[in-house]
Design a protein around this motif. Structure first.
Motif, short mmCIF file in Angstrom:
data_model
loop_
_atom_site.label_atom_id
_atom_site.label_comp_id
_atom_site.label_asym_id
_atom_site.label_seq_id
_atom_site.Cartn_x
_atom_site.Cartn_y
_atom_site.Cartn_z
N TYR A 32 0.84 -1.18 0.00
CA TYR A 32 0.00 0.00 0.00
C TYR A 32 0.89 1.24 0.00
O TYR A 32 2.06 1.19 0.37
CB TYR A 32 -0.88 0.04 1.25
N ASP A 92 4.07 -3.43 3.30
CA ASP A 92 3.12 -4.51 3.53
C ASP A 92 2.95 -4.67 5.03
O ASP A 92 3.59 -3.99 5.81
CB ASP A 92 3.66 -5.78 2.89
N MET A 93 2.15 -5.57 5.46
CA MET A 93 1.92 -5.75 6.89
C MET A 93 3.03 -6.59 7.50
O MET A 93 3.63 -7.43 6.85
CB MET A 93 0.57 -6.42 7.14
N PRO A 94 3.35 -6.37 8.79
CA PRO A 94 4.38 -7.16 9.45
C PRO A 94 3.89 -8.58 9.70
O PRO A 94 2.74 -8.90 9.54
CB PRO A 94 4.59 -6.42 10.77
N ASN A 95 4.83 -9.44 10.10
CA ASN A 95 4.55 -10.84 10.36
C ASN A 95 4.00 -11.56 9.14
O ASN A 95 3.27 -12.52 9.24
CB ASN A 95 3.56 -10.99 11.54
N ASN A 98 7.54 -10.01 5.28
CA ASN A 98 8.08 -8.81 4.65
C ASN A 98 8.48 -7.79 5.71
O ASN A 98 7.90 -7.72 6.77
CB ASN A 98 7.03 -8.18 3.74
N THR A 99 9.43 -7.00 5.40
CA THR A 99 9.87 -5.94 6.30
C THR A 99 8.80 -4.87 6.39
O THR A 99 8.21 -4.51 5.38
CB THR A 99 11.16 -5.30 5.76
N PRO A 100 8.51 -4.35 7.57
CA PRO A 100 7.49 -3.31 7.68
C PRO A 100 7.93 -2.03 6.99
O PRO A 100 9.09 -1.86 6.66
CB PRO A 100 7.35 -3.10 9.18
N LEU A 101 7.03 -1.13 6.81
CA LEU A 101 7.32 0.07 6.04
C LEU A 101 8.38 0.94 6.70
O LEU A 101 8.63 0.84 7.88
CB LEU A 101 6.05 0.88 5.79
N VAL A 102 9.00 1.74 5.89
CA VAL A 102 10.12 2.57 6.33
C VAL A 102 9.83 4.01 5.98
O VAL A 102 9.41 4.30 4.86
CB VAL A 102 11.43 2.12 5.66
N PHE A 103 10.04 4.89 6.94
CA PHE A 103 9.92 6.32 6.68
C PHE A 103 11.22 6.82 6.06
O PHE A 103 12.29 6.54 6.57
CB PHE A 103 9.67 7.08 7.98
N GLY A 104 11.12 7.58 4.99
CA GLY A 104 12.29 8.24 4.42
C GLY A 104 12.48 9.59 5.08
O GLY A 104 12.03 9.81 6.20
N LEU B 43 12.40 9.46 10.19
CA LEU B 43 12.01 8.46 11.19
C LEU B 43 12.58 7.10 10.82
O LEU B 43 12.46 6.66 9.67
CB LEU B 43 10.48 8.35 11.24
N TYR B 48 9.52 -3.54 16.40
CA TYR B 48 8.08 -3.54 16.36
C TYR B 48 7.54 -4.82 16.99
O TYR B 48 8.29 -5.79 17.19
CB TYR B 48 7.54 -3.34 14.94
N TYR B 50 4.06 -7.51 16.95
CA TYR B 50 2.81 -7.92 16.30
C TYR B 50 1.95 -8.75 17.23
O TYR B 50 1.05 -9.48 16.78
CB TYR B 50 3.08 -8.63 14.98
N GLY B 97 -4.25 -4.36 11.25
CA GLY B 97 -3.04 -5.02 10.80
C GLY B 97 -2.98 -5.26 9.32
O GLY B 97 -1.94 -5.53 8.77
N TYR B 100 -1.36 -0.11 6.60
CA TYR B 100 -0.37 0.61 7.37
C TYR B 100 -0.81 1.94 7.94
O TYR B 100 -0.04 2.86 7.98
CB TYR B 100 0.89 0.80 6.53
#
Lengths: 113, 113
Positions: A32, A92-95, A98-104, B43, B48, B50, B97, B100
């Motif tokens: 997303y 994508d969602m954790p667990n 996939n790695t959770p989203l990252v803020f730039g 950030l 994290y 879950y 979940g 995001y």
């Protein structure tokens, strides 16, 4: 992990429409696109989220082309209070493996009177 | 308001001292996150969770540990604080979940002297 690229800063006058574009060439099928806003000394605030085409809420619109390799956050008629840092995130969602989203580093929008 | 509180809000500590930051939520959400924010870096995700007792590392996890023994509390521990851990720490929760949309706490400003 989809990396995002967005302009470091933008300036706009009050009352103008502001479009901030984010590139995410490696976006995955399950990802997303989410945008956050952050004012100084506050935590980020969720603005809008989408998967494809167009999403609109009371704050902004999000335009996503068919290939989903970029997205554009559109803020209609900005005011001085819209001065903030805007973050584009893809994830994508954790667990789910996939790695959770990252803020730039975000885009610093300065609205000028 | 997503019912997220962080404590303490400000802390000054000396190098080598253990420090624990607490994030508390009142809405029973499954996903919780710890981020740090530094000038020029935006950030960055530290750890994290879950679920209760389910945690994983983020982008900058070295020097940090976390624990989640109850749904409502997510603790971040600096076992031996260093000056490079001077930062603003934000906790966030995810209501749903499946995507995001995250909600952030007010932040903790930590200074390690």
């Amino acid at each position: 992990l989809a990396k995002t690229t967005q302009p470091i800063s933008m300036d706009s006058y009050e009352g103008q429409e502001v479009n901030i574009t984010c590139s995410h060439n490696n976006i995955a099928t399950n990802d997303y696109i989410t945008w956050y806003q952050q004012f100084p000394s506050q935590g980020p605030r969720f603005i809008i989220q989408g998967y494809k085409t167009k999403v609109t809420n009371e704050v902004a619109s999000l335009f996503i082309p068919a290939d989903r390799k970029s997205s554009t956050l559109s803020l209609p008629r900005v005011s001085l209070s819209d001065t903030a840092v805007y973050y584009c995130l893809v994830g994508d969602m954790p667990n789910s493996g996939n790695t959770p989203l990252v803020f730039g580093k975000g885009t610093r929008l300065s609205v000028i009177a | 308001d997503a019912g997220i509180t962080q404590s303490p809000r400000h802390k000054v500590t000396e190098t080598g001292t253990p420090v624990t930051l607490r994030c508390h939520q009142t809405e029973n959400h499954r996903y919780m996150y710890w981020y740090r924010q530094d000038p020029g870096h935006g950030l960055r995700l530290i750890h994290y969770s879950y679920g209760v007792k389910d945690t994983d590392k983020g982008e900058v996890s070295d020097g940090y540990s976390v624990s989640r023994s109850k749904t409502e509390d997510f603790l971040l521990t600096l076992e031996s604080a260093t000056s490079s851990q001077t930062s603003v720490y934000f906790c966030a929760i995810s209501r749903t979940g499946g995507n995001y949309e995250q909600y952030f706490g007010p932040g903790t400003r930590l200074t390690v002297t």
